[in-house]
Enzyme design. Structure first.
Site: not given
Ligand code: NAD
Length: 406
Positions: A103, A214, A216-219
């Site tokens: 990571k 959340g 972002g991408n995942a949510g």
């Molecule tokens: P991202 O940056 O696209 O989105 C993060 C989201 O979380 C944003 O909407 C942000 O506003 C929100 N956020 C931040 N602080 C917050 C809080 N205190 N309360 C509520 N929402 C909050 O990131 P992502 O890629 O979606 O990653 C999110 C999680 O998923 C992380 O833990 C990441 O490690 C995990 N993850 C992502 C992937 C991937 O492919 N993107 C893969 C495996 C795991």
């Protein structure tokens, strides 16, 4: 509160006790193979120089090249990156892909940088690490706040320095730069396949009320996928606020709205709620998809969801895990639930090295049986040991890593 790495180590210790794993294996997994800290000088647009702190943790490569995303966040620090690298090692083992765990991260709020500054910072990260990165050595990917465009800058920088133009040094690239179909939605899509595989066992109704932390991408992809499958997404949140509608949110409109305004605030026909309220929403399925340490001993007792599926890494602390277990709320652990992301990253790497490009259908047709199989095996392990799915997942991962390390 313990930091994320201490949480990871506590999870490991519990499983080691439960299953009597080889002491040497556990000792090897109590620290990364190496953790590297770098300083990245960046010429800012106003002519000043700023030095950013960056990290790459290579945790374990028994199964294959180190693999794991790069996070850009103002709170990113070494213990967080170590924890995420540790979970990546287990996650790749759970998915059964030939990759190890790593990571990376940079302590930065990317929203404060101009595009040019962000590009120089991203390229600077690769300049400092080009010796240790490579398709057969260490393969980064996106994580929080890192985009396909950032991956493309990094891949380009690596190609300039080393001459390797396969693009396989980094995954999550844009489609026209060697990215894989389906990578954007892979984490959420994989979570959905796992949910489908375990739905009966989790005692969930055919159609669920879902709350997602959340956006972002995942949510946001999760919200879209669950809604398209006929479930009702009653609440979502981002770092600023949450929104709720008992009858369900219009996710397509909400994604457009967030894109144009940069916020969930002001979206019509919803009640604005706090992130605390979101986690405590009455629902069937709660999906944390933001950050670590969101469900702790302070709020675990107040969770009303019937089950939790962790798309974020490490959102539930070990203490909260115990409380939820006693309350009878099953948790689908991160190293299974979000492993679709790294699995499709592995597919991207494979396509780059073979010079192939698979359709989205091919990608998801390859992904689903992998996740079905892992879900089944993890559930079996949990039942055999009369424990939760997290420990079941750790057991499967440790068995696979142990076999290779031996
Ligand atoms: P991202 O940056 O696209 O989105 C993060 C989201 O979380 C944003 O909407 C942000 O506003 C929100 N956020 C931040 N602080 C917050 C809080 N205190 N309360 C509520 N929402 C909050 O990131 P992502 O890629 O979606 O990653 C999110 C999680 O998923 C992380 O833990 C990441 O490690 C995990 N993850 C992502 C992937 C991937 O492919 N993107 C893969 C495996 C795991």
């Amino acid at each position: 509160m313990q930091n994320a790495f201490e949480n990871g180590m506590e999870q490991l210790a519990k499983v080691a006790k439960l299953k009597n794993f080889d002491k040497d294996l556990i000792a090897r997994l109590q620290q990364p193979d190496r953790d590297i800290r770098i300083s990245i000088p960046v010429k800012m647009d106003d002519g000043t120089l700023r030095i950013f702190e960056g990290y790459r943790v290579e945790y374990n490569n028994a199964l294959g090249p180190y693999k794991g995303g790069i996070r850009f966040h103002q709170d990113t620090e070494i213990n967080e990156v170590k924890a995420l690298a540790f979970w990546m090692a287990l996650k790749c083992a759970v998915a059964g892909i030939p990759m190890g765990g790593g990571k990376g991260g940079i302590t930065v709020n990317p929203k404060e940088l101009s595009k040019g500054e962000l590009e120089r910072l991203s390229r600077g990260f690769v300049q400092k690490l080009s010796d240790i990165l490579g398709p057969y050595k260490d393969v980064p990917a996106p994580d929080v706040n890192t985009t396909p465009e950032i991956m493309a800058w990094m891949a380009d920088e690596f190609a300039k320095i080393t001459g390797d133009k396969t693009g396989a040094v980094i995954t999550g690239k844009p489609l026209d730069k060697g990215g894989s179909e389906g990578r954007g939605s892979a984490t959420a899509q994989g979570g959905f396949f796992v949910f489908e595989a375990l739905k009966k066992e989790l005692n969930l109704p055919e159609k669920c009320k879902v709350a997602i932390q959340g956006f972002g991408n995942a949510g946001s992809y999760a919200a879209l996928i669950w809604k398209k499958a006929g479930h009702t997404v009653v609440a979502v949140s981002d770092s600023k606020l949450g929104i709720y509608n008992e009858d369900g949110l219009d996710i397509e409109k909400l994604i457009e709205y967030k894109k144009s305004t940069g916020s969930l605030s002001g979206f019509l026909g919803v009640k604005e709620i706090t992130n605390t309220e979101l986690l405590e929403t009455e629902c069937d399925l709660l999906i944390p998809a933001a950050f670590e340490n969101q469900i702790t001993n302070l709020n675990a007792d107040k969770i009303k969801a019937k089950a939790i599926l962790e798309l974020a890494n490490g959102p539930i602390t070990p203490e909260a895990d115990e409380i939820l277990f006693k309350k009878g709320i099953p948790v689908v652990p991160d190293i299974l639930a979000n492993s679709g992301g790294v699995t499709v990253s592995y597919f991207e790497w494979d396509q780059n090295l073979k010079g192939e490009h698979w359709t989205e259908k091919e990608v998801f047709n390859k992904l689903q049986p992998i996740l079905d199989d892992s879900s089944k095996k993890i559930s079996q392990r949990a039942k055999e040991c009369n424990t939760d799915l997290r420990r079941g997942a750790f057991i499967l991962a440790l068995e696979r890593i142990e076999e290779k390390m031996k």
